[in-house]
Motif scaffolding. Structure first.
Motif, PDB file in Angstrom:
ATOM      1  N   VAL A 379       0.837  -1.200   0.000  1.00 50.25           N
ATOM      2  CA  VAL A 379       0.000   0.000   0.000  1.00 50.25           C
ATOM      3  C   VAL A 379       0.873   1.251   0.000  1.00 50.25           C
ATOM      4  O   VAL A 379       0.613   2.215  -0.733  1.00 50.25           O
ATOM      5  N   THR A 380       1.917   1.234   0.816  1.00 48.55           N
ATOM      6  CA  THR A 380       2.826   2.379   0.886  1.00 48.55           C
ATOM      7  C   THR A 380       3.502   2.621  -0.453  1.00 48.55           C
ATOM      8  O   THR A 380       3.631   3.768  -0.911  1.00 48.55           O
ATOM      9  N   ILE A 385       3.701   6.700  -5.269  1.00 51.44           N
ATOM     10  CA  ILE A 385       3.795   7.162  -6.659  1.00 51.44           C
ATOM     11  C   ILE A 385       3.037   8.478  -6.856  1.00 51.44           C
ATOM     12  O   ILE A 385       3.627   9.471  -7.305  1.00 51.44           O
ATOM     13  N   PRO A 386       1.739   8.543  -6.528  1.00 47.78           N
ATOM     14  CA  PRO A 386       1.076   9.848  -6.686  1.00 47.78           C
ATOM     15  C   PRO A 386       1.444  10.853  -5.598  1.00 47.78           C
ATOM     16  O   PRO A 386       1.551  12.059  -5.872  1.00 47.78           O
ATOM     17  N   LEU A 387       1.637  10.364  -4.367  1.00 47.26           N
ATOM     18  CA  LEU A 387       1.862  11.313  -3.268  1.00 47.26           C
ATOM     19  C   LEU A 387       3.184  12.053  -3.409  1.00 47.26           C
ATOM     20  O   LEU A 387       3.268  13.248  -3.120  1.00 47.26           O
ATOM     21  N   GLY A 395       7.221  16.733   2.753  1.00 46.45           N
ATOM     22  CA  GLY A 395       5.867  16.478   3.214  1.00 46.45           C
ATOM     23  C   GLY A 395       5.550  14.996   3.297  1.00 46.45           C
ATOM     24  O   GLY A 395       4.940  14.524   4.264  1.00 46.45           O
ATOM     25  N   PHE A 396       5.972  14.245   2.282  1.00 46.79           N
ATOM     26  CA  PHE A 396       5.657  12.819   2.257  1.00 46.79           C
ATOM     27  C   PHE A 396       6.404  12.048   3.345  1.00 46.79           C
ATOM     28  O   PHE A 396       5.793  11.290   4.108  1.00 46.79           O
ATOM     29  N   LEU A 428       9.036   9.066 -10.656  1.00 45.93           N
ATOM     30  CA  LEU A 428       8.037  10.067 -11.032  1.00 45.93           C
ATOM     31  C   LEU A 428       8.247  11.368 -10.277  1.00 45.93           C
ATOM     32  O   LEU A 428       8.042  12.455 -10.827  1.00 45.93           O
ATOM     33  N   HIS A 429       8.678  11.264  -9.032  1.00 46.31           N
ATOM     34  CA  HIS A 429       8.846  12.461  -8.209  1.00 46.31           C
ATOM     35  C   HIS A 429       9.800  13.465  -8.838  1.00 46.31           C
ATOM     36  O   HIS A 429       9.589  14.680  -8.722  1.00 46.31           O
ATOM     37  N   MET A 430      10.850  12.981  -9.508  1.00 45.28           N
ATOM     38  CA  MET A 430      11.856  13.906 -10.048  1.00 45.28           C
ATOM     39  C   MET A 430      11.310  14.794 -11.164  1.00 45.28           C
ATOM     40  O   MET A 430      11.974  15.730 -11.584  1.00 45.28           O
TER      41      MET A 430
END
Length: 477
Positions: A379-380, A385-387, A395-396, A428-430
């Motif tokens: 789940v984490t 990925i979106p968070l 923040g995450f 994705l975060h980058m």
């Protein structure tokens, strides 16, 4: 009440960070201090902060000296032969150029700083893409994904944040994740191959001489430095005078004539005064030894980088003024990162010391279906990925991951599994609009941010899912 205050504190922190109303360091300090008073435990704020700083000191030391070490290695030319070799390998074949972009971005990402990685990568590859009329969003997308995978290095940021927030060892998070991250990097290379074949089919293959004849040298070149220091990173420039913006990593610009045909594809200034060619093999051996010692856990990572940085500075720059100059050149990155870690001591200290994180975890556990509890690591990973795209890493990792870890612990899922799963979303975060380095990337490449986003999101999300799948397959997550 503590549950509501906890979620309100996190939401306040995220909103102010995303709206850029406060810097991460200021928000990490002031918001939890204010909520500590609301909870009625303001008198214990000092204890919470001191406990947090004591536990986070090793992580801050690791980041500080890792940035200095790899910054010095770039200064002295350790990566120059790699850049030249990749450019020689690429020639004028679009397929090789795209694959070479991914390899170069991955190698340079060892310094842990996204801005520096993008500056070197775009500086080296932009002339090839420009002269062959290749898609520049392919270059920015591949570089961002490669850097996203490599950004999970202990000194890159996310791993250090996860270790900081959960109070576990960065090496215990990272070392077991190496197989899954290697699969993720392989996925980026395969994707680069596919995109390169598409570009080759569209453009064909030319010789370097044909390319240079077709498109003569552009008007000028911009040299972009990081940390306020010119590193001699040359990128072809047209009419747009602004090569990069929106990042603390951008430095002084200087105009120069475009080099001749052979040098036009070199990327790195071969005459910068910090080069130490006679010490190349010493620096290479030192770096290999350092990385081996880190993986084998011969010594704690902070100790390894402290020793490595001191040795690299002493051998390469024996004179004190030169050492001070190198430290000064990288001081901005060091201060930003280490300051963030110590500021996080306030946030995590208040969150845990007041009991807010425990109450939030209890509420979260009560709202997770019983069937999903034992799969909190999965789940984490999915949530990361979106968070991590829609919120900052601060923040995450400081706001969300501790809550997920507490919820996972209640169902028998270890904190380390949650920490490893939290790294999944970094490819994705980058490319997130909240990452300053991405503006260096698109700015130097002269690519619209919207175009970059439309291209990269689907591929980066797929890469993240590949890392998550590999982690589950190998039993890491």
């Amino acid at each position: 009440m503590l549950t509501i205050l906890g979620f309100t504190m996190i939401a306040t922190f995220l909103v102010l960070i995303m709206l850029k109303k406060m810097s991460p360091i200021a928000a990490l300090v002031l918001i939890p201090a204010l909520f500590c008073v609301f909870v009625g435990k303001g008198a214990k704020l000092g204890d919470y902060v001191i406990d947090g700083v004591t536990s986070l000191a090793p992580t801050a030391a690791m980041l500080m000296f890792a940035i200095v070490y790899f910054g010095v290695m770039i200064d002295v030319g350790l990566f120059d032969p790699i850049v030249r070799g990749i450019l020689k390998f690429c020639k004028a074949d679009p397929l090789r150029i795209v694959v070479g972009t991914a390899v170069l971005a991955a190698i340079v990402s060892l310094d842990g700083d996204g801005s520096t990685t993008f500056m070197i990568t775009v500086s080296a590859m932009y002339p090839l893409y420009k002269r062959l009329k290749m898609s520049l969003v392919v270059m920015t997308g591949v570089a961002a994904m490669a850097n996203g995978v490599m950004n999970t290095l202990p000194w890159g940021g996310p791993t250090a944040r996860a270790a900081t927030a959960l109070k576990v060892s960065a090496s215990d998070i990272f070392v077991p994740m190496i197989p899954a991250l290697a699969v993720g990097m392989l996925a980026v290379l395969v994707l680069s191959y596919v995109l390169g074949r598409r570009e080759r089919k569209r453009l064909g293959v030319l010789t370097l001489d044909e390319v240079l004849v077709e498109e003569p040298a552009e008007s000028e070149t911009v040299l972009v430095g990081a940390g306020g220091d010119k590193k001699g990173l040359a990128v072809g420039k047209g009419d747009n005078k602004q090569a990069a913006s929106g990042s603390s990593g951008s430095g002084t610009d200087a105009d120069a004539e475009l080099p001749d045909e052979d040098e036009g594809f070199q990327g790195l200034d071969p005459d910068r005064p910090t080069l130490r060619p006679k010490l190349y093999w010493f620096n290479a051996l030192l770096t290999v030894t350092l990385l081996t010692a880190m993986i084998m856990e011969w010594l704690p990572i902070p100790v390894l980088f402290l020793l490595g940085a001191a040795l690299a500075l002493t051998v390469n720059f024996p004179h004190m003024p030169d050492q001070k100059a190198r430290l000064g050149a990288h001081a901005e990155n060091v201060l930003n990162v280490s300051g963030m870690v110590f500021a996080a001591a306030v946030f995590t200290g208040v969150l845990q010391g007041t009991g807010m994180v425990d109450h939030m975890a209890t509420w979260l556990v009560g709202n997770i279906p019983d069937g999903m509890g034992p799969h909190m690591a999965f789940v984490t990973g999915v949530l990361s990925i979106p968070l991590t795209y829609f919120m900052s890493n601060d923040g995450f990792y400081f706001g969300i991951v501790p809550v997920l870890a507490e919820a996972g612990n209640a169902h028998g899922v270890s904190t380390l599994e949650i920490a490893r799963a939290s790294l999944v979303g970094q490819p994705l975060h980058m490319s997130s609009p909240l990452v300053p380095a991405v503006y260096v990337l698109v700015g130097m490449a002269k690519v619209e941010f919207g175009d970059h986003t439309r291209f990269v999101v689907k591929w980066a999300a797929l890469t993240s899912l590949v890392v998550l799948g590999a982690g589950i397959l190998f039993g890491i997550i």
